[in-house]
Write a protein that holds these residues in place. Structure first.
Motif, short mmCIF file in Angstrom:
data_model
loop_
_atom_site.label_atom_id
_atom_site.label_comp_id
_atom_site.label_asym_id
_atom_site.label_seq_id
_atom_site.Cartn_x
_atom_site.Cartn_y
_atom_site.Cartn_z
N VAL A 208 -4.64 8.19 12.76
CA VAL A 208 -3.20 8.26 12.36
C VAL A 208 -2.58 7.37 12.33
CG1 VAL A 208 -1.02 9.58 12.95
CG2 VAL A 208 -3.10 10.98 12.87
N ARG A 209 -2.69 6.62 13.52
CA ARG A 209 -1.88 5.16 13.98
C ARG A 209 -2.43 4.28 12.91
NH1 ARG A 209 0.71 1.60 13.91
NH2 ARG A 209 1.51 0.30 15.61
N ALA A 210 -3.64 4.20 12.40
CA ALA A 210 -4.12 3.22 11.36
C ALA A 210 -3.38 3.40 9.99
CB ALA A 210 -5.54 3.21 11.42
N ALA A 211 -3.52 4.75 9.64
CA ALA A 211 -2.77 5.26 8.29
C ALA A 211 -1.21 5.06 8.30
CB ALA A 211 -3.04 6.55 8.19
N GLN A 212 -0.69 5.10 9.52
CA GLN A 212 0.82 4.89 9.61
C GLN A 212 1.02 3.04 9.27
OE1 GLN A 212 1.75 6.19 13.54
NE2 GLN A 212 2.31 8.22 12.68
N ARG A 213 0.15 2.30 10.05
CA ARG A 213 0.11 1.00 9.79
C ARG A 213 0.14 0.58 8.33
NH1 ARG A 213 -0.44 -3.74 13.08
NH2 ARG A 213 -1.36 -5.45 11.84
N ARG A 214 -0.87 1.09 7.65
CA ARG A 214 -1.11 0.66 6.28
C ARG A 214 0.01 1.11 5.35
NH1 ARG A 214 -6.37 2.59 7.43
NH2 ARG A 214 -5.79 4.88 6.78
N ARG A 215 0.63 2.38 5.64
CA ARG A 215 1.70 3.01 4.80
C ARG A 215 2.74 1.87 5.33
NH1 ARG A 215 5.91 5.54 6.38
NH2 ARG A 215 5.05 6.16 8.46
N ARG A 216 3.40 1.49 6.47
CA ARG A 216 4.39 0.75 6.64
C ARG A 216 4.41 -0.50 6.14
NH1 ARG A 216 3.99 2.79 12.97
NH2 ARG A 216 5.24 4.66 12.70
N LEU A 217 3.06 -1.27 6.37
CA LEU A 217 3.00 -2.67 5.56
C LEU A 217 3.11 -2.55 4.33
CD1 LEU A 217 0.34 -4.34 7.97
CD2 LEU A 217 2.90 -4.47 8.15
N ASP B 287 11.05 -3.49 5.46
CA ASP B 287 11.62 -2.32 6.20
C ASP B 287 10.55 -1.78 7.09
OD1 ASP B 287 14.40 -1.72 6.09
OD2 ASP B 287 13.91 -1.76 3.83
N GLY B 288 9.37 -1.35 6.20
CA GLY B 288 8.24 -1.10 6.82
C GLY B 288 7.65 -1.91 7.81
N ALA B 289 7.65 -3.19 7.53
CA ALA B 289 7.18 -4.43 8.54
C ALA B 289 7.98 -4.14 10.05
CB ALA B 289 7.24 -5.75 8.05
N TRP B 290 9.25 -4.08 9.81
CA TRP B 290 10.16 -3.95 11.06
C TRP B 290 9.71 -2.57 11.57
CZ3 TRP B 290 12.86 -7.45 13.73
CH2 TRP B 290 13.54 -6.98 14.87
N GLU B 291 9.74 -1.59 10.97
CA GLU B 291 9.48 -0.30 11.57
C GLU B 291 8.02 -0.35 12.24
OE1 GLU B 291 8.35 4.52 10.24
OE2 GLU B 291 9.15 3.03 8.89
N GLU B 292 7.14 -1.16 11.82
CA GLU B 292 5.72 -1.47 12.50
C GLU B 292 5.89 -2.10 13.71
OE1 GLU B 292 1.74 -1.46 13.47
OE2 GLU B 292 2.84 -0.14 12.05
N LEU B 293 6.83 -3.10 13.68
CA LEU B 293 7.01 -3.86 14.76
C LEU B 293 7.72 -2.78 15.94
CD1 LEU B 293 7.16 -6.65 16.35
CD2 LEU B 293 9.75 -6.71 15.46
#
Length: 818
Positions: free
Chosen positions: A666-675, A680-686
């Motif tokens: 789940v965490r890996a999928a969230q990272r791919r989606r954010r990037l 905005d997605g990069a900051w959410e990933e940070l």
């Protein structure tokens, strides 16, 4: 000469403003449709309750309650009422619809509950509880249990809609139809079935598609109002293309593939999806042991149980094996056997129990002391035929037609009593001279159901051909059935576990089954050849405990015990002047009576011989032997395939492994989606990386303040962490607060995220890295945030509703009186 300024033209009257014209496009069609599709999914799943409840009369009230509730909520969503109001309206309509369907005689105008309605509802719930606690499936659809089911499914529709629409978690709303399917998956011999699962899945997928389309249109409308892209969205042309389609063709293919794969995998991984987790005789309350209102149906699961529960101990002076009988099953409608409900004719004097039939043979009296222990049932086990019972606590009544003793649900628990039983001392000669007629007994004992399969009728006629008396016909039927194979697993594995005519026909073809099938087959075929019959349900002769019980006036008696694994069913045939005579067609179970043996027995039989060891569950089928019958073709029950344990173990290991890797996936999928969502997605990933490593963002943090806190990851590597934080912060601030049209450097932002991810891992200990890899906290943050946002929206809606109510009250109070 001064010229006067021209007079201004009179102002043209301004027409009064008209209110906005009704526009159907302004209604919230999609949220309303999501709730209705979920209601269709729940009703579709309820179709699988066929087999949990008898017939189909229960379905109409469920449809009315669920759809009325869902329609009320949908109207509220259409009108865009505050988020909590539609659910509250649905709850009110749910109560009104339940009252109208089940309790209208006690309600005001047929729908408004009153004090009498609440009392009637309590009685209905008591009836439902008795059904759930003591009846076996398929249960009778009485008012109580149908009202309970309709109410539960209506509440399920309310909760599912609240999860999908106000909480904006439509995928999680699938627990609503899944919870409906769980009950038949546990209880039905055939599982929930394909139709119920397909209907529920199709409607649920439709709800997901509408919910996604609604989300896409909301994002597009917000962008139009703001004049600039919503943070985290793709460029406008690409976004417009996505908003027009709720589910892409690739997504449709993936969903269909998942359904097909699930249909193939679920029957293997989930016990009960195809055959039921608790085959034939599963109880609505399947934890604990009881006989139930229809104990005949619960025998299958009791016999297959590896544990002996509900131990009953008894001591007797009988020189013959003692069967403990709980109830007789005399009514057969062609589909199921069941006891007749004659509670209004039961008599309460237990010291003078008299059969309604004349006795012409010599009578034998026996005394039995019984301790029921944890055995729980409305019926009291006794040796047939009881003449008097002493020492019983509570109120019991006996049926004049079958002498069964019945009290309140669970009344048999922890009882100690003494039974005096009387039975005729019959011999083959006496039985051969007796006639079988229906005088003095209920007419239901001789009814032959319609639509008898030709194989059943032909078998009865062929087996009894040439028999000169009714007794000879009974012996012929018993002898024929005892050439079959005893197996508790064959009916389950081959799909004919039950009591209907189709099951009986299959049993005669396969020649393999257990006591339910043998007793039902002999009872039906006996009626076909003119002998009244019924089925007794209880326990086969017990096993000696080695102890003894002293009984006043009788002496010291040997003690025996039975439990659920000794559960048994046997046919009783009626002979005029003798009464109901038991027979034993089940091979290697019970004890063959002396008057029913077709050859000289090998030796005397008493309880002390412990003949009933075979009643304990065995691994494979037990072939029968009959000294007077020619061997018949035996059909062995298919045993457990050698690969099944290994497959079950492998499936368990795979399921455990999937559970362990799920958070990381789940965490890996969230990272791919954010990037993939830009800056905005990069900051959410940070922020997610910081949360994983113990530095979560604070609501008071500015981007630069939060980046300064993350600078703790800096190592002696030339300032790469500082540079990456500066790059990401600069691009994010320019994207959020800069001039319109600024295109952020997304590649630089993603590169900065990679650098910071490596730096965060390097700054953590090996134990912390392992913990974060296995259970990343950020993987579980989104559901919590979503629930928090839903809670905030609910509070705001309540405050808004209270404010509107206050304004309305003040307006009414300040309204001038005429």
């Amino acid at each position: 000469m001064v010229t006067a300024p021209p007079r201004p033209a009179p102002a043209r009257p301004v027409p009064p403003r008209r209110g906005p014209r009704w526009n159907p496009r302004g209604l919230a069609w999609k949220p309303a449709a999501v709730g209705m599709f979920l209601a269709v999914s729940i009703v579709g799943a309820s179709v699988s309750y066929d087999g949990v409840l008898r017939g189909w009369a229960w379905l109409y009230p469920i449809v009315v309650v669920v759809f009325a509730t869902a329609a009320a909520i949908a109207v509220g969503r259409l009108a865009r009422l505050p988020v909590v109001v539609p659910s509250a309206v649905g709850l009110v309509v749910w109560a009104f619809s339940l009252t109208f369907m089940f309790l209208r005689d006690t309600a005001l105008l047929g729908v408004i509950p009153t004090a009498h309605t609440l009392e009637a509802a309590r009685e209905a719930l008591d009836e439902a509880w008795n059904t759930v606690a003591y009846e076996a499936v398929p249960a009778g659809p009485n008012v109580g249990v149908v009202a309970l089911l309709a109410g539960a499914l209506g509440l399920t529709a309310i909760v599912g809609e609240a999860i999908a629409v106000p909480c904006r978690l439509p995928a999680i709303a699938g627990v609503a139809p899944l919870s409906v399917l769980a009950v038949p998956a546990l209880l039905k011999p055939s599982g929930p079935g394909a139709w119920g699962f397909a209907a529920a899945a199709a409607a649920y997928l439709a709800a997901l598609a509408v919910a996604r389309a609604d989300g896409a249109s909301d994002r597009t409308s917000r962008e139009r109002r703001a004049g600039s892209p919503e943070p985290g969205l793709a460029p406008a042309p690409f976004r417009a293309r996505r908003a027009g389609s709720a589910v892409s063709p690739t997504g449709v293919v993936a969903i269909v593939a998942a359904i097909v794969a699930g249909s193939l995998v679920l029957p293997v991984l989930i016990p009960g999806f195809e055959r039921g987790a608790f085959p034939e005789g599963s109880r609505l309350k399947y934890f604990g042991q009881n006989v139930g209102l229809n104990p005949f149906i619960s025998l299958g699961s009791d016999l297959r149980s590896a544990q002996g529960v509900g131990i009953i101990r008894y001591a007797t002076d009988s020189t013959k094996p003692v069967y403990l009988q709980t109830v007789t099953v005399d009514s057969f409608d062609g589909t199921t056997w069941g006891p007749d409900n004659r509670d209004d004719t039961r008599q309460g004097n237990l010291t003078a129990i008299t059969p309604g039939t004349a006795q012409t043979a010599p009578l034998v009296t026996t005394t039995t002391v019984i301790s029921t222990g944890s055995f729980t049932s409305p019926y009291l086990p006794t040796p047939y035929a009881p003449a008097s019972i002493t020492g019983v606590r509570g109120h019991f009544g006996w049926d004049p037609l079958n002498l069964s003793l019945k009290g309140e649900p669970g009344a048999s628990l922890d009882q100690d009593y003494v039974v005096r039983s009387v039975m005729p001392d019959v011999t083959p000669d006496v039985l051969d001279k007796a006639r079988s007629s229906a005088r003095g007994i209920g007419r239901e004992n001789g009814i032959v159901p319609s639509a008898i399969p030709s194989l059943v009728r032909t078998t009865a006629e062929t087996v009894t051909k040439g028999a000169a008396s009714q007794y000879a016909k009974a012996i012929a039927l018993q002898t024929y059935l005892r050439t079959f194979t005893y197996s508790e697993q064959a009916p389950v594995n081959e799909g004919y576990d039950g009591t209907g005519m189709d099951v009986l026909e299959k049993f005669l073809e396969k020649k393999s089954g257990y006591c339910i099938h043998f007793s039902a087959a002999m009872a039906v075929m006996a009626r076909l050849v003119g002998i009244p019959s019924r089925i007794a349900v209880g326990f086969a002769p017990g096993h000696p405990t080695g102890g003894s019980v002293a009984v006043s006036g009788v002496g010291v008696l040997p003690e025996f015990e039975v439990d659920a694994r000794d559960a048994h069913a046997w046919p009783e045939l009626y002979f005029e002047g003798l009464g109901w005579i038991p027979f034993e067609p089940t091979p290697s179970r019970g004890v063959l009576p002396a008057y029913a043996q077709t050859d000289s027995p090998s030796g005397g039989s008493t309880n002390l011989d412990n003949l009933n060891d075979g009643l304990r569950p065995s691994v494979g089928p037990t072939p029968a032997s009959s000294p007077s019958a020619a061997p018949a073709p035996q059909v062995a029950a298919p045993g457990e395939a050698p690969w099944e344990p290994a497959a079950a173990l492998a499936a368990g290991v795979l399921a455990l492994a999937a559970l362990l890797v799920l958070p990381a996936a789940v965490r890996a999928a969230q990272r791919r989606r954010r990037l993939a969502q830009g800056v905005d997605g990069a900051w959410e990933e940070l922020e997610a990386i910081g949360l994983d490593h113990g530095i979560p963002p604070s609501p008071s943090d500015t981007p630069r303040a939060y980046a300064g806190r993350l600078a703790a990851w800096e190592a002696d590597d030339g300032g790469t962490v500082h540079e990456a934080l500066a790059t990401l912060t600069r691009e994010y601030e320019r994207h959020e607060y800069g001039r319109p049209g600024y295109r952020a450097d997304e590649d630089a932002a993603r590169a900065a995220i990679s650098t910071l991810s490596r730096a965060s891992r390097a700054a953590s200990s090996p134990a912390a890295r392992a913990r974060i890899a296995a259970l990343p906290p950020s993987a579980f943050a989104r559901p919590r945030n979503a629930l928090g946002r839903a809670s905030q929206r609910a509070r705001r809606a309540l405050r808004e509703l209270a404010a509107r109510g206050g304004r309305l009250w003040r307006g009414l109070r300040n309204r001038p009186h005429r």
